[in-house]
Scaffold this active site. Structure first.
Site, PDB file in Angstrom:
ATOM      1  N   ARG A 136       0.839  -1.191   0.000  1.00 51.92           N
ATOM      2  CA  ARG A 136       0.000   0.000   0.000  1.00 51.92           C
ATOM      3  C   ARG A 136       0.882   1.253   0.000  1.00 51.92           C
ATOM      4  NH1 ARG A 136      -3.191   1.957   4.742  1.00 51.92           N
ATOM      5  NH2 ARG A 136      -4.916   3.178   3.935  1.00 51.92           N
ATOM      6  N   ARG A 175     -25.091   4.349   2.075  1.00 53.97           N
ATOM      7  CA  ARG A 175     -25.336   2.910   2.104  1.00 53.97           C
ATOM      8  C   ARG A 175     -25.802   2.470   3.491  1.00 53.97           C
ATOM      9  NH1 ARG A 175     -20.659   0.788  -0.324  1.00 53.97           N
ATOM     10  NH2 ARG A 175     -21.772   0.887  -2.282  1.00 53.97           N
ATOM     11  N   HIS A 235     -11.641   6.161   5.533  1.00 53.55           N
ATOM     12  CA  HIS A 235     -12.366   5.273   4.638  1.00 53.55           C
ATOM     13  C   HIS A 235     -11.721   3.898   4.654  1.00 53.55           C
ATOM     14  CE1 HIS A 235     -14.301   3.404   1.340  1.00 53.55           C
ATOM     15  NE2 HIS A 235     -13.178   3.301   0.676  1.00 53.55           N
ATOM     16  N   THR A 269     -20.067   0.500  -6.527  1.00 49.22           N
ATOM     17  CA  THR A 269     -20.168   0.642  -7.973  1.00 49.22           C
ATOM     18  C   THR A 269     -19.738   2.036  -8.390  1.00 49.22           C
ATOM     19  OG1 THR A 269     -22.373   1.516  -7.873  1.00 49.22           O
ATOM     20  CG2 THR A 269     -22.177  -0.884  -7.970  1.00 49.22           C
TER      21      THR A 269
END
Ligand SMILES: *[C@@H]1O[C@H](CO)[C@@H](O)[C@H](O)[C@H]1NC(C)=O
Ligand SMILES: *[C@@H]1O[C@H](CO)[C@@H](O)[C@H](O)[C@H]1NC(C)=O
Ligand SMILES: *[C@@H]1O[C@H](CO)[C@@H](O)[C@H](O)[C@H]1NC(C)=O
Length: 313
Positions: A110, A174, A198, A233
């Site tokens: 990462r 969500r 996040h 998405t």
């Protein structure tokens, strides 16, 4: 010789230049074109802007996508859709959406990914600032909190003109969808927030969840795991970016969970970017909500992943 336009149209007044609501989507190379186009379509679909500009170094692909959008413009209320490899196409944008980023290669750490992205951002951000110095940048690329920090540092733009999105705005949406489904109401009748970095370490603020003005507290703990699900998405990312753009262009002063610098807030001493519920209007983001943290957030690691990579700008 009169031009075709002069033959067809008789002017009755001098045209003045009026301030535009130009939004630029995307940015060069390496960009995730799926997210890029999802943002473009979503912004166009809501008729939010009078000009939309796209930048990419993949010239043919960009031309094709832009022609495609232009051919659909009968259905859109956005008269100007422009694209170019050259950053001058974004001149005087009010909002710039950055989706650029290199992809993680097999076995790549990462840290290495972040560092490679920083090198890309060094070229991009200076160009953005050169052509749109008064814009607000919405950072979408992953890892979003770190790259929002990078964008802020490289751009030198004021803190309220650099925000990170895509993720926590979307995660919170969500989260509300799941709660609403459990309670059997429309998601708009539910308010709830996801905080922090996040990714896996983001934190759900259960004490602040309201559905139909009823405080839910921890009654719906069973859905907790669902918000940790990864994989979103491109469409929803586009909608989320459009939502932020709308609050700014229409000066709505709505509250969105966005990644912003949290130094000296909620007991944070370091210069890090995390998601908090923020007010967003024509000035960019103007304030953060001052919540009293309840048990569900107190003691949780709002600072995100303990192994945040050290980065070099
Ligand atoms: C651009 O913004 C102004 C307010 O700043 C607004 O009145 C106008 O309707 C907007 N134009 C479009 C195309 O959204
Ligand atoms: C997030 O959590 C999942 C499941 O626990 C794990 O497979 C994944 O590696 C984690 N991702 C990161 C970036 O920590
Ligand atoms: C945005 O709205 C606020 C009030 O909510 C007002 O003070 C400010 O002037 C507005 N800004 C613009 C650019 O319209």
């Amino acid at each position: 010789m009169a031009t075709l336009e002069e033959k067809l149209i008789a002017p009755v007044a001098d045209e003045e230049t009026v301030p535009n609501n130009k939004t630029t989507v995307g940015v060069p190379g390496w960009l995730n074109q799926l997210i890029d186009m999802a943002c473009a379509i979503s912004v166009l679909g809501k008729s939010l802007v009078d000009e939309l500009a796209l930048v990419d170094v993949l010239e043919d692909k960009l031309k094709g996508e832009t022609m495609h959008l232009q051919h659909g413009s009968l259905c859109f209320q956005t008269p100007n859709i422009m694209a170019d490899e050259d950053y001058s196409v974004i001149s005087n944008s009010k909002t710039v959406v950055v989706t650029a980023g290199v992809l993680q290669q097999e076995g790549e750490s990462r840290l290495n990914l972040v560092q490679r992205n920083i090198n890309v951002f060094k070229c991009i951000i200076s160009q953005l600032v050169k052509y749109s110095p008064d814009s607000t940048i919405i950072e979408v690329s992953s890892p979003v909190d770190i790259l929002t920090y990078v964008t802020r540092e490289l751009s030198g733009l004021p803190k309220h003109h650099v925000i990170g999105s895509g993720c926590n705005n979307l995660n919170s949406a969500r989260f509300c969808c799941h709660v609403a489904e459990k309670v059997g109401i429309h998601p708009r009748s539910c308010r709830g927030w996801i905080w922090g970095e996040h990714g896996n370490s983001s934190v759900s603020g259960w004490s602040g969840v309201h559905a139909v003005a009823v405080k839910l507290g921890r009654k719906v703990e069973s859905t907790y795991d669902v918000i940790k699900l990864k994989g979103y998405t491109n469409r929803a990312t586009g909608s989320s970016v459009t939502d932020l753009t709308e609050s700014m262009l229409k000066n709505l002063s709505r509250i969105h969970p966005m990644s912003t610098m949290v130094k000296e807030m909620y007991g944070t001493e370091n210069k890090v970017f995390l998601s908090l519920p923020c007010f967003l209007n024509a000035q960019g983001f103007t304030s953060v909500t001052n919540w009293k943290l309840k048990d569900d957030l107190r003691g949780r690691n709002l600072m995100g992943h303990p192994e945040r990579p050290k980065i070099h700008l």
